[in-house]
Design an enzyme around this catalytic site. Structure first.
Site, PDB file in Angstrom:
ATOM      1  N   ASP A 246       0.695  -1.120   0.150  1.00 45.55           N
ATOM      2  CA  ASP A 246       0.246   0.143  -0.109  1.00 45.55           C
ATOM      3  C   ASP A 246       1.034   1.274  -0.005  1.00 45.55           C
ATOM      4  O   ASP A 246       1.752   1.279   0.583  1.00 45.55           O
ATOM      5  CB  ASP A 246      -0.876  -0.116   1.293  1.00 45.55           C
ATOM      6  CG  ASP A 246      -1.992   1.142   1.159  1.00 45.55           C
ATOM      7  OD1 ASP A 246      -3.079   0.692   0.636  1.00 45.55           O
ATOM      8  OD2 ASP A 246      -1.823   2.157   1.735  1.00 45.55           O
ATOM      9  N   ILE A 247       0.410   2.300  -0.845  1.00 45.07           N
ATOM     10  CA  ILE A 247       1.389   3.705  -0.696  1.00 45.07           C
ATOM     11  C   ILE A 247       0.971   4.219   0.570  1.00 45.07           C
ATOM     12  O   ILE A 247      -0.357   4.565   0.748  1.00 45.07           O
ATOM     13  CB  ILE A 247       0.795   4.460  -2.140  1.00 45.07           C
ATOM     14  CG1 ILE A 247       1.110   3.346  -3.501  1.00 45.07           C
ATOM     15  CG2 ILE A 247       1.578   5.631  -1.997  1.00 45.07           C
ATOM     16  CD1 ILE A 247       0.681   4.143  -4.513  1.00 45.07           C
TER      17      ILE A 247
ATOM     18  N   ASN B  60      -2.850  12.764  -3.420  1.00 44.30           N
ATOM     19  CA  ASN B  60      -3.897  13.292  -4.164  1.00 44.30           C
ATOM     20  C   ASN B  60      -4.266  14.790  -3.887  1.00 44.30           C
ATOM     21  O   ASN B  60      -4.357  15.727  -4.622  1.00 44.30           O
ATOM     22  CB  ASN B  60      -5.209  12.356  -4.003  1.00 44.30           C
ATOM     23  CG  ASN B  60      -5.054  11.287  -4.916  1.00 44.30           C
ATOM     24  OD1 ASN B  60      -4.314  11.093  -6.059  1.00 44.30           O
ATOM     25  ND2 ASN B  60      -5.740   9.980  -4.658  1.00 44.30           N
TER      26      ASN B  60
ATOM     27  N   HIS C  59      -5.530  14.169  -8.488  1.00 42.99           N
ATOM     28  CA  HIS C  59      -5.716  12.836  -8.988  1.00 42.99           C
ATOM     29  C   HIS C  59      -4.950  12.356 -10.137  1.00 42.99           C
ATOM     30  O   HIS C  59      -4.539  11.093 -10.118  1.00 42.99           O
ATOM     31  CB  HIS C  59      -7.263  12.730  -8.841  1.00 42.99           C
ATOM     32  CG  HIS C  59      -8.035  12.678  -7.703  1.00 42.99           C
ATOM     33  ND1 HIS C  59      -8.189  11.608  -6.690  1.00 42.99           N
ATOM     34  CD2 HIS C  59      -8.680  13.657  -7.084  1.00 42.99           C
ATOM     35  CE1 HIS C  59      -8.882  11.930  -5.629  1.00 42.99           C
ATOM     36  NE2 HIS C  59      -9.164  13.209  -5.837  1.00 42.99           N
TER      37      HIS C  59
ATOM     38  N   ASP D  60      -2.734   9.276 -10.280  1.00 41.23           N
ATOM     39  CA  ASP D  60      -2.513   8.067 -11.038  1.00 41.23           C
ATOM     40  C   ASP D  60      -1.024   7.962 -11.499  1.00 41.23           C
ATOM     41  O   ASP D  60      -0.530   6.644 -11.689  1.00 41.23           O
ATOM     42  CB  ASP D  60      -3.429   8.406 -12.239  1.00 41.23           C
ATOM     43  CG  ASP D  60      -4.886   8.157 -11.923  1.00 41.23           C
ATOM     44  OD1 ASP D  60      -5.159   7.914 -10.618  1.00 41.23           O
ATOM     45  OD2 ASP D  60      -5.553   8.691 -12.765  1.00 41.23           O
TER      46      ASP D  60
ATOM     47  N   THR E 266       9.917  -8.195  -9.986  1.00 46.33           N
ATOM     48  CA  THR E 266       9.378  -9.584  -9.658  1.00 46.33           C
ATOM     49  C   THR E 266       9.506 -10.255 -10.811  1.00 46.33           C
ATOM     50  O   THR E 266       9.805  -9.844 -11.878  1.00 46.33           O
ATOM     51  CB  THR E 266       8.014  -9.678  -9.185  1.00 46.33           C
ATOM     52  OG1 THR E 266       7.070  -8.640 -10.289  1.00 46.33           O
ATOM     53  CG2 THR E 266       7.802  -8.704  -7.879  1.00 46.33           C
TER      54      THR E 266
ATOM     55  N   GLU F 277      -4.773   2.560  -4.141  1.00 53.55           N
ATOM     56  CA  GLU F 277      -3.438   2.397  -4.140  1.00 53.55           C
ATOM     57  C   GLU F 277      -2.933   1.051  -3.247  1.00 53.55           C
ATOM     58  O   GLU F 277      -1.816   0.943  -2.919  1.00 53.55           O
ATOM     59  CB  GLU F 277      -2.759   3.698  -3.063  1.00 53.55           C
ATOM     60  CG  GLU F 277      -3.244   3.470  -1.517  1.00 53.55           C
ATOM     61  CD  GLU F 277      -4.755   4.050  -1.086  1.00 53.55           C
ATOM     62  OE1 GLU F 277      -4.902   4.398  -0.069  1.00 53.55           O
ATOM     63  OE2 GLU F 277      -5.296   4.071  -2.187  1.00 53.55           O
TER      64      GLU F 277
ATOM     65  N   LYS G 105       6.383 -16.694  -6.391  1.00 49.77           N
ATOM     66  CA  LYS G 105       6.109 -18.222  -6.359  1.00 49.77           C
ATOM     67  C   LYS G 105       7.524 -18.807  -6.403  1.00 49.77           C
ATOM     68  O   LYS G 105       8.760 -18.303  -6.725  1.00 49.77           O
ATOM     69  CB  LYS G 105       5.569 -18.691  -7.842  1.00 49.77           C
ATOM     70  CG  LYS G 105       4.206 -18.263  -8.125  1.00 49.77           C
ATOM     71  CD  LYS G 105       3.809 -18.647  -9.610  1.00 49.77           C
ATOM     72  CE  LYS G 105       2.432 -18.261 -10.111  1.00 49.77           C
ATOM     73  NZ  LYS G 105       2.031 -18.631 -11.349  1.00 49.77           N
TER      74      LYS G 105
ATOM     75  N   ARG H  68      13.735  -4.876  -1.054  1.00 48.68           N
ATOM     76  CA  ARG H  68      14.395  -3.895  -2.278  1.00 48.68           C
ATOM     77  C   ARG H  68      13.114  -3.199  -3.003  1.00 48.68           C
ATOM     78  O   ARG H  68      13.385  -2.230  -3.381  1.00 48.68           O
ATOM     79  CB  ARG H  68      14.829  -5.034  -3.363  1.00 48.68           C
ATOM     80  CG  ARG H  68      15.059  -4.257  -4.762  1.00 48.68           C
ATOM     81  CD  ARG H  68      16.050  -5.239  -5.496  1.00 48.68           C
ATOM     82  NE  ARG H  68      15.075  -6.348  -6.240  1.00 48.68           N
ATOM     83  CZ  ARG H  68      15.147  -7.617  -5.897  1.00 48.68           C
ATOM     84  NH1 ARG H  68      16.147  -8.000  -4.958  1.00 48.68           N
ATOM     85  NH2 ARG H  68      14.436  -8.401  -6.535  1.00 48.68           N
TER      86      ARG H  68
END
Length: 414
Positions: free
Chosen positions: A292-293, A300, A305, A309, A323, A335, A342, A355
């Site tokens: 989560d940011i 915002n 907004h 984005d 990843t 956010e 995996k 990281r």
């Protein structure tokens, strides 16, 4: 930039074609008005495709076509001759198509044919037939349509190829073959690949009227009876590939987040749950994390907004770049992101998450007003997975909550 060569002695038509092609396609277009000029261009440049008239001032009897085919060029023939026998004779040559010179509609058809040829370069076709002569014929025709082609002699070899090269788009198979015939091959393919994943077209001279239905019921996309015309073959192959592309586009649209291009919540739940069960059965280590940011509302409120984005997309790029391709990275909304990493140990997973946190902290996103926007993220990770996929996600949420409560910009795990 790739190039197209137009060879046409009607200068007005040649210029019209060149203008339309260069406007609608990302190609450099050269124009030659006779064979001698074409030869000079061919010495200077490599061409993606060549459009040529049949009757030129210094080659009045179609010599240009034989010359280009012998040099292994991809050729579309332009002609005002609508005689069916002559057309059939020309199509026996190794050309892409024979197009009448009738006007703007024919130019539009050529443009669509070139666009199709460009897309065909992204597809592999597996040809399965016990006749070496027929395999070579199919390979020549398909390569002239810009496909990548692999050929084998029977179904068993085909299954071996599919196990090692899974990104084949189309299997083109005969019916009667030794070891494993075309019907059994189709049946085996459909155990692993749906019609949305891989197409199967059968080509056979079998006389039984029920054979076509038998193949279609067992998963074939189409059935072509021998003998067939070159135009029918090309149309059926291109139509099948185009249908497959359309299905993939629709599926991709349904599975992707509109803003970031990452997977969406629906995809994460569907495929994550399947992987969770398989990994548990196979004792494979994996990790799920919620991301989560931090203080996104402040971003915002401060920058607007649209710039918010931009920050979301910046984080999406960081997650995507750090990843593996097989991992599942999804945006759930706002956010909020989730990651399923995996086949990884707990220590390596933690290294990845640390990281990601550092990359986010050190990144700079430029706003519409040229202001530097900085942000941090909090991550909640589950290293020891719970009894079910849903329970594991809930635990990741709890770890994320703890990260927020303990100061943000940190990784918290169980």
């Amino acid at each position: 930039m790739q190039r197209i060569l137009v060879i046409e002695d009607n200068k007005a038509l040649a210029k019209l074609m060149a203008k339309k092609l260069s406007t609608e396609l990302d190609f450099e277009v050269d124009v030659a008005y006779k064979l001698s000029e074409a030869k000079l261009f061919l010495k200077m440049y490599e061409y993606f495709l060549i459009l040529t008239d049949l009757n030129l001032p210094d080659a009045p009897n179609g010599e240009i076509v034989d010359y280009l085919v012998e040099k292994n060029h991809h050729v579309i023939v332009l002609s005002g001759n609508i005689d069916k026998e002559f057309r059939a004779k020309m199509l026996k040559k190794n050309i892409i198509d024979y197009v009448n010179k009738g006007g703007v509609n024919d130019i539009n058809y050529i443009i669509n044919t070139i666009k199709r040829a460009q897309k065909n370069q992204n597809h592999k076709i597996l040809v399965v037939d016990d006749s070496m002569v027929f395999r070579k014929q199919m390979q020549s025709m398909l390569e002239n349509m810009f496909f990548k082609v692999i050929t084998v002699a029977h179904g068993e070899e085909a299954l071996g190829i599919l196990n090692t090269i899974p990104d084949i788009s189309l299997v083109l198979t005969d019916y009667h073959m030794p070891v494993i015939d075309g019907l059994e091959l189709t049946y085996e393919i459909r155990k692993t690949y749906t019609k949305n994943d891989m197409a199967v077209i059968v080509i056979s001279n079998d006389k039984d009227e029920e054979t076509t239905a038998l193949f279609l019921k067992n998963g074939a996309n189409d059935y072509i009876k021998k003998p067939f015309s070159k135009e029918e073959f090309s149309c059926r192959i291109n139509n099948t590939i185009e249908a497959l592309e359309n299905i993939h586009a629709i599926t991709n649209h349904a599975n992707r987040d509109f803003l970031t291009g990452l997977y969406n919540r629906r995809y994460f739940f569907e495929h994550g749950a399947k992987y969770f069960d398989n990994a548990a059965q196979n004792s494979e280590n994996f990790t799920i994390a919620a991301v989560d940011i931090d203080d996104f509302k402040h971003i915002n409120d401060t920058y607007g907004h649209e710039n918010g984005d931009k920050v979301i997309n910046a984080l999406a790029d960081i997650l995507r770049a750090n990843t593996n391709q097989d991992d599942i990275v999804a945006r759930f909304g706002g956010e909020e992101f989730y990651i399923l990493v995996k086949n990884i140990t707990a220590d390596n997973a933690l290294n990845i998450f640390e990281r990601l946190k550092e990359k986010a902290q050190n990144s700079v996103t430029i706003s519409d007003n040229a202001q530097e926007m900085r942000f941090t993220i909090s991550i909640g990770a589950v290293l020891n997975n719970e009894d079910s996929f849903d329970e594991t996600l809930n635990q990741a949420d709890m770890m994320l909550y703890n990260a927020k409560q303990n100061g943000k910009n940190r990784v918290v795990y169980n």
